[in-house]
Write a protein that holds these residues in place. Structure first.
Motif, mmCIF file in Angstrom:
data_model
loop_
_atom_site.group_PDB
_atom_site.id
_atom_site.type_symbol
_atom_site.label_atom_id
_atom_site.label_comp_id
_atom_site.label_asym_id
_atom_site.label_seq_id
_atom_site.Cartn_x
_atom_site.Cartn_y
_atom_site.Cartn_z
ATOM 1 N N VAL A 1 0.870 -1.173 0.000
ATOM 2 C CA VAL A 1 0.000 0.000 0.000
ATOM 3 C C VAL A 1 0.904 1.218 0.000
ATOM 4 C CG1 VAL A 1 -1.717 1.304 1.291
ATOM 5 C CG2 VAL A 1 -1.796 -1.189 1.303
ATOM 6 N N THR A 2 0.641 2.133 -0.902
ATOM 7 C CA THR A 2 1.406 3.374 -0.948
ATOM 8 C C THR A 2 0.439 4.542 -0.825
ATOM 9 O OG1 THR A 2 3.015 2.328 -2.406
ATOM 10 C CG2 THR A 2 3.077 4.722 -2.266
ATOM 11 N N PHE A 3 0.717 5.415 0.097
ATOM 12 C CA PHE A 3 -0.125 6.588 0.325
ATOM 13 C C PHE A 3 0.427 7.785 -0.431
ATOM 14 C CE2 PHE A 3 -0.846 3.778 3.876
ATOM 15 C CZ PHE A 3 -2.212 3.854 4.056
ATOM 16 N N ALA A 4 -0.327 8.861 -0.430
ATOM 17 C CA ALA A 4 0.106 10.087 -1.091
ATOM 18 C C ALA A 4 1.514 10.451 -0.620
ATOM 19 C CB ALA A 4 -0.865 11.220 -0.791
ATOM 20 N N GLY A 5 2.330 10.873 -1.542
ATOM 21 C CA GLY A 5 3.698 11.224 -1.218
ATOM 22 C C GLY A 5 4.646 10.041 -1.260
ATOM 23 N N GLY A 6 4.117 8.851 -1.652
ATOM 24 C CA GLY A 6 4.952 7.671 -1.782
ATOM 25 C C GLY A 6 5.351 7.014 -0.469
ATOM 26 N N VAL A 7 4.650 7.317 0.607
ATOM 27 C CA VAL A 7 4.998 6.730 1.901
ATOM 28 C C VAL A 7 4.188 5.469 2.158
ATOM 29 C CG1 VAL A 7 5.707 8.922 2.910
ATOM 30 C CG2 VAL A 7 3.348 8.191 3.138
ATOM 31 N N GLU A 8 4.787 4.522 2.875
ATOM 32 C CA GLU A 8 4.092 3.277 3.212
ATOM 33 C C GLU A 8 3.171 3.457 4.404
ATOM 34 O OE1 GLU A 8 6.317 -0.315 3.509
ATOM 35 O OE2 GLU A 8 7.664 0.277 1.898
ATOM 36 N N ARG A 9 3.476 4.415 5.252
ATOM 37 C CA ARG A 9 2.666 4.643 6.454
ATOM 38 C C ARG A 9 2.421 6.150 6.570
ATOM 39 N NH1 ARG A 9 2.163 1.263 11.178
ATOM 40 N NH2 ARG A 9 3.408 -0.193 9.973
ATOM 41 N N PRO A 10 1.158 6.573 6.521
ATOM 42 C CA PRO A 10 0.877 8.011 6.604
ATOM 43 C C PRO A 10 1.119 8.529 8.022
ATOM 44 C CG PRO A 10 -1.159 6.778 6.672
ATOM 45 C CD PRO A 10 -0.067 5.784 6.444
ATOM 46 N N PRO A 11 1.254 9.850 8.182
ATOM 47 C CA PRO A 11 1.441 10.408 9.524
ATOM 48 C C PRO A 11 0.279 10.018 10.440
ATOM 49 C CG PRO A 11 1.753 12.083 7.843
ATOM 50 C CD PRO A 11 1.238 10.862 7.153
ATOM 51 N N ARG A 12 0.576 9.839 11.712
ATOM 52 C CA ARG A 12 -0.432 9.456 12.704
ATOM 53 C C ARG A 12 -1.616 10.415 12.643
ATOM 54 N NH1 ARG A 12 -1.005 6.449 17.280
ATOM 55 N NH2 ARG A 12 -2.268 7.365 18.917
ATOM 56 N N GLY A 13 -2.811 9.838 12.631
ATOM 57 C CA GLY A 13 -4.025 10.639 12.606
ATOM 58 C C GLY A 13 -4.525 10.977 11.215
ATOM 59 N N THR A 14 -3.773 10.590 10.183
ATOM 60 C CA THR A 14 -4.180 10.891 8.814
ATOM 61 C C THR A 14 -5.322 10.005 8.353
ATOM 62 O OG1 THR A 14 -1.936 11.565 8.296
ATOM 63 C CG2 THR A 14 -3.356 11.096 6.438
ATOM 64 N N ILE A 15 -5.275 8.740 8.737
ATOM 65 C CA ILE A 15 -6.301 7.797 8.319
ATOM 66 C C ILE A 15 -6.657 6.922 9.522
ATOM 67 C CG2 ILE A 15 -4.645 6.082 7.529
ATOM 68 C CD1 ILE A 15 -6.630 5.349 5.302
ATOM 69 N N GLY A 16 -7.899 6.556 9.594
ATOM 70 C CA GLY A 16 -8.324 5.686 10.674
ATOM 71 C C GLY A 16 -9.759 5.254 10.460
ATOM 72 N N ILE A 17 -10.128 4.193 11.116
ATOM 73 C CA ILE A 17 -11.504 3.721 11.053
ATOM 74 C C ILE A 17 -11.929 3.307 12.450
ATOM 75 C CG2 ILE A 17 -11.315 2.912 8.669
ATOM 76 C CD1 ILE A 17 -11.214 0.047 9.791
#
Length: 88
Positions: free
Chosen positions: A15-31
């Motif tokens: 999984v690649t997020f915006a900016g090419g990172v594998e893990r987005p900054p804390r609090g960026t995505i969650g469910i």
């Protein structure tokens, strides 16, 4: 969604997020898992406060009540802010 939010590990692939990172900054995505999302005795507002505390427990970040109210408005729950979750 559970893999994207970090609740489950993946067995293969990536999984690649915006900016090419594998893990987005804390609090960026969650469910919030649907199996235990609502506490019948709490209002919608109180429920979001609980999940806010769980999600932000170790970050030291504090969300304002106005932010929770705005989220409820964004979800078209403006009239249900102070209703117990079991009435939805």
């Amino acid at each position: 969604m559970s893999i994207l939010a970090g609740l489950l590990g993946r067995t293969r692939g990536s999984v690649t997020f915006a900016g090419g990172v594998e893990r987005p900054p804390r609090g960026t995505i969650g469910i919030v898992p649907q199996k235990n999302v609502l506490f019948p005795e709490l209002t919608c507002f109180q429920t979001l406060r609980v999940w806010q505390a769980v999600k932000r427990a170790d970050s030291g970040w504090k969300e304002k009540d106005e932010d929770i109210e705005q989220l409820l408005r964004d979800c078209d729950l403006r009239r249900k802010v102070h209703y117990n979750a079991d009435t939805l």
